[in-house]
Design an enzyme around this catalytic site. Structure first.
Site, mmCIF file in Angstrom:
data_model
loop_
_atom_site.group_PDB
_atom_site.id
_atom_site.type_symbol
_atom_site.label_atom_id
_atom_site.label_comp_id
_atom_site.label_asym_id
_atom_site.label_seq_id
_atom_site.Cartn_x
_atom_site.Cartn_y
_atom_site.Cartn_z
ATOM 1 N N LYS A 1 0.848 -1.197 0.000
ATOM 2 C CA LYS A 1 0.000 0.000 0.000
ATOM 3 C C LYS A 1 0.884 1.248 0.000
ATOM 4 C CE LYS A 1 -3.553 2.283 2.749
ATOM 5 N NZ LYS A 1 -4.439 2.232 3.908
ATOM 6 N N GLU B 1 10.612 -4.800 4.339
ATOM 7 C CA GLU B 1 10.674 -6.200 3.917
ATOM 8 C C GLU B 1 10.344 -6.333 2.429
ATOM 9 O OE1 GLU B 1 9.116 -4.973 6.537
ATOM 10 O OE2 GLU B 1 9.071 -6.377 8.225
ATOM 11 N N GLY C 1 -4.863 -1.886 5.040
ATOM 12 C CA GLY C 1 -4.062 -3.016 4.549
ATOM 13 C C GLY C 1 -4.715 -4.356 4.830
ATOM 14 N N ARG C 2 -5.185 -4.552 6.064
ATOM 15 C CA ARG C 2 -5.736 -5.868 6.434
ATOM 16 C C ARG C 2 -7.165 -6.057 5.929
ATOM 17 N NH1 ARG C 2 -4.515 -2.561 10.477
ATOM 18 N NH2 ARG C 2 -6.123 -1.761 11.868
ATOM 19 N N GLU D 1 -4.452 -6.786 14.768
ATOM 20 C CA GLU D 1 -3.960 -5.458 14.381
ATOM 21 C C GLU D 1 -5.095 -4.436 14.498
ATOM 22 O OE1 GLU D 1 -2.261 -4.305 10.352
ATOM 23 O OE2 GLU D 1 -0.397 -4.788 11.368
ATOM 24 N N HIS E 1 -4.423 -33.358 17.075
ATOM 25 C CA HIS E 1 -3.272 -34.169 17.502
ATOM 26 C C HIS E 1 -2.160 -33.284 18.032
ATOM 27 C CE1 HIS E 1 -4.998 -37.876 15.940
ATOM 28 N NE2 HIS E 1 -5.586 -37.064 15.070
ATOM 29 N N LYS F 1 9.503 -0.738 14.011
ATOM 30 C CA LYS F 1 10.080 -0.391 12.696
ATOM 31 C C LYS F 1 11.158 0.676 12.866
ATOM 32 C CE LYS F 1 5.784 -1.077 10.042
ATOM 33 N NZ LYS F 1 4.762 -0.423 9.248
HETATM 34 O O1 F6P Z 1 2.557 -4.144 9.871
HETATM 35 C C1 F6P Z 1 2.014 -2.917 9.611
HETATM 36 C C2 F6P Z 1 1.469 -2.785 8.223
HETATM 37 O O2 F6P Z 1 1.311 -1.434 7.983
HETATM 38 C C3 F6P Z 1 0.158 -3.543 8.001
HETATM 39 O O3 F6P Z 1 -0.934 -2.850 8.490
HETATM 40 C C4 F6P Z 1 0.158 -3.698 6.529
HETATM 41 O O4 F6P Z 1 -0.772 -4.642 6.099
HETATM 42 C C5 F6P Z 1 1.599 -4.097 6.308
HETATM 43 O O5 F6P Z 1 2.330 -3.318 7.235
HETATM 44 C C6 F6P Z 1 2.124 -3.893 4.920
HETATM 45 O O6 F6P Z 1 2.074 -2.554 4.530
HETATM 46 P P1 F6P Z 1 2.243 -2.138 3.025
HETATM 47 O O7 F6P Z 1 1.136 -2.745 2.249
HETATM 48 O O8 F6P Z 1 2.211 -0.638 3.021
HETATM 49 O O9 F6P Z 1 3.579 -2.660 2.554
#
Ligand code: F6P
Length: 541
Positions: A208, A214, A269-270, A355, A386, A506
């Site tokens: 987003k 990452e 995002g979620r 979240e 199990h 972060k």
């Molecule tokens: O972990 C925090 C967060 O902002 C989530 O809410 C989101 O889904 C994820 O990181 C990834 O964010 P982005 O889509 O901006 O890479």
């Protein structure tokens, strides 16, 4: 917004009194005294059957919980969300994921203008692209059609598409292989790329913000891997597309904005699976099936918006959660899908729920004096049986659980499905009714073993059934959970759509990153433990 702290309201106090009255009543007694209990506490919505009769509730409990929801203004808050108000107050944003699956295109106004034309034009763009990939018309730089799709994203930009692609694998185009890379651990991307032909690989970089460490690190590594074999920078647009709200950053990365699929700041995002973030899902199952997924979401959106609280599945799920979380002091809630296709559902719901509702401050900024969001966890049945079900049956903790099952399998290899479902039904029965000392004695169990073998029962569960796992059913299922989370956020008077708690980690990781360089010579200014751990790391390089 409520005028009094939640626990001081008359509705809360009434529930607290009621809890003291019924906390020792067993499910055995409740079923024994009411022959119609199962019917009374089941809601059917199309092909979904939601049986919540194996909960430690009476009609009075549900009435009191509904009064709590009404006092919290739930119906009004639902309208505020659907109406595009900026209910994500701390980020100044509307919360309109429901517009993404508004399949009838009725106008949804945000600041006076209808968002639906842009929603549908993005769906068309996704359709055109996904059809090109599926048909082999989209060619890589060396002219080969795409065989491998590698989604790079994390959190909401990974869990939703990953969960849904797996859930709908039965409907997928089988000559395409999907990989989901999220972790910044080198192992994730390197193992995913192992053995893939760069000429046949398409990367979908989903973020987003397009600033997530990452995702950008993995995307850069993917680019290097591609260029290591295809050499020319000109290959990049053939093998990389992006899903984001940040066109500048996408362009800086080297992705053609033509190949960017956008969405909007009013999609959290979620809650973004039904936006362009669902692109891998559409490529996998095709446009029509994706639209059917959206229609399933939309059915539950309408149900949540219009059904009275007593017949409203997400509202009832939310209220039951409040009942256990706040009155029985249950700390966790298990998600137990009896479908291997739904193996990623617990992980998806961990983010969706925790979240959203893992907050300790109410909407007025005051520290809450009650418990908010539960710990969500789970595993696909029967694997969990199990592993951890021992604790569900005999442990000291009360763990409310959702069992999810389907009447008919998508694939059959004999009597697997019947066995799977026999286990689901058996577990909810065992959890609810247990096995008494008398039963054990009748079975001839030696007296000294009775305490160990006794199952007290009285462990609450919901059972969610549908005829078959289809895109439409999956949409309904996920929307049920989304709105359950919304319901609870309103009752707990918290902001469910921000996630400020993830920022500190972060920030610190950014600060620590250069300090991990063995040549970093400045003083470390962390606590003693963190300083030592950094030194240990450096000493091993
Ligand atoms: O972990 C925090 C967060 O902002 C989530 O809410 C989101 O889904 C994820 O990181 C990834 O964010 P982005 O889509 O901006 O890479």
């Amino acid at each position: 917004m409520p005028e009094k702290p939640l626990t001081a309201t008359k509705e809360w106090k009434a529930l607290a009194r009621h809890y003291r009255e019924i906390k020792d009543i067993t499910l055995k007694e409740l079923f024994g005294t009411d022959r119609d209990r199962a019917e009374k506490f089941t809601i059917d919505e199309g092909d979904i059957c939601f049986d919540y009769s194996k909960n430690r509730i009476t009609e009075v409990t549900m009435q009191l919980l509904r009064e709590l929801a009404a006092a919290a203004g739930l119906p009004h808050e639902i309208e505020r969300m659907f109406g595009g108000e900026r209910i994500n107050e701390t980020e100044g944003r509307a919360v309109l994921h429901t517009a993404l699956r508004n399949v009838k295109r009725t106008p949804v106004l945000l600041d006076g203008s209808d968002v639906m034309p842009s929603v549908f034009s993005m769906l068309e763009k996704m359709r055109s692209f996904s059809e090109k990939v599926r048909s082999g018309r989209w060619r890589g730089y060396t002219g080969k059609p795409v065989k491998n799709i590698v989604n790079i994203g994390i959190g909401g930009s990974d869990l939703g598409p990953c969960m849904a692609t797996e859930a709908l694998r039965y409907y997928s185009k089988r000559d395409l292989s999907f990989y989901f890379v999220s972790n910044v651990d080198d192992a994730h991307i390197l193992e995913a790329l192992q053995g893939l032909d760069p000429g046949e690989t398409l990367f979908i970089v989903e973020s987003k913000t397009f600033t997530t460490q990452e995702t950008l690190t993995n995307a850069e590594t993917a680019k290097k891997w591609l260029l290591g074999s295809l050499i020319s920078e000109q290959a990049v647009p053939f093998h990389f597309v992006a899903v984001s709200t940040n066109e500048d950053a996408v362009t800086r990365f080297g992705i053609d904005p033509e190949n960017m699929f956008g969405f909007w700041d009013w999609v959290g995002g979620r809650y973004s699976l039904t936006s362009a973030i669902g692109l891998p899902v559409m490529i996998s199952i095709g446009y029509e099936a994706f639209m059917s997924l959206l229609a399933g979401f939309n059915d539950i959106d309408n149900h949540f918006r219009h059904a009275p609280l007593e017949k409203n599945i997400p509202a009832v799920m939310g209220l039951l959660g409040v009942w256990y979380n706040n009155f029985f002091n249950a700390e966790t809630h298990a998600i137990l899908p009896y479908s291997q296709y739904l193996c990623r559902l617990p992980a998806y719901l961990e983010q969706a729920d925790m979240e959203s509702n893992g907050k300790g401050v109410d909407r007025s900024g005051a520290r809450v004096s009650y418990q908010t969001g539960p710990i969500i966890w789970g595993e696909a049945g029967t694997n969990g049986q199990h592993a951890f079900y021992q604790l569900l049956h005999q442990g000291t903790k009360l763990i409310p659980a959702d069992f999810i099952g389907f009447a008919r399998p998508l694939r059959s290899a004999g009597d697997h499905h019947r066995k799977l479902m026999a286990n689901l039904f058996a577990q909810t029965e065992a959890l609810a009714f247990g096995k008494s000392a008398t039963d054990l004695i009748t079975e001839g169990v030696p007296r000294r073993l009775i305490p160990y073998r006794l199952c007290a029962g009285n462990r609450p569960t919901n059972t969610i059934m549908a005829e078959q796992l289809t895109p439409h059913t999956l949409g309904k299922l996920i929307a049920m959970y989304e709105h359950k989370i919304f319901t609870q956020g309103i009752i707990w008077d918290i902001y469910s759509f921000d996630q400020w708690g993830v920022e500190l980690g972060k920030e610190l990781a950014k600060k620590i990153l250069p300090e991990l360089d063995p040549l970093f010579s400045a003083d470390l200014k962390h606590d003693g433990s963190t300083n030592n751990l950094i030194r240990y790391y450096r000493s091993k390089q």
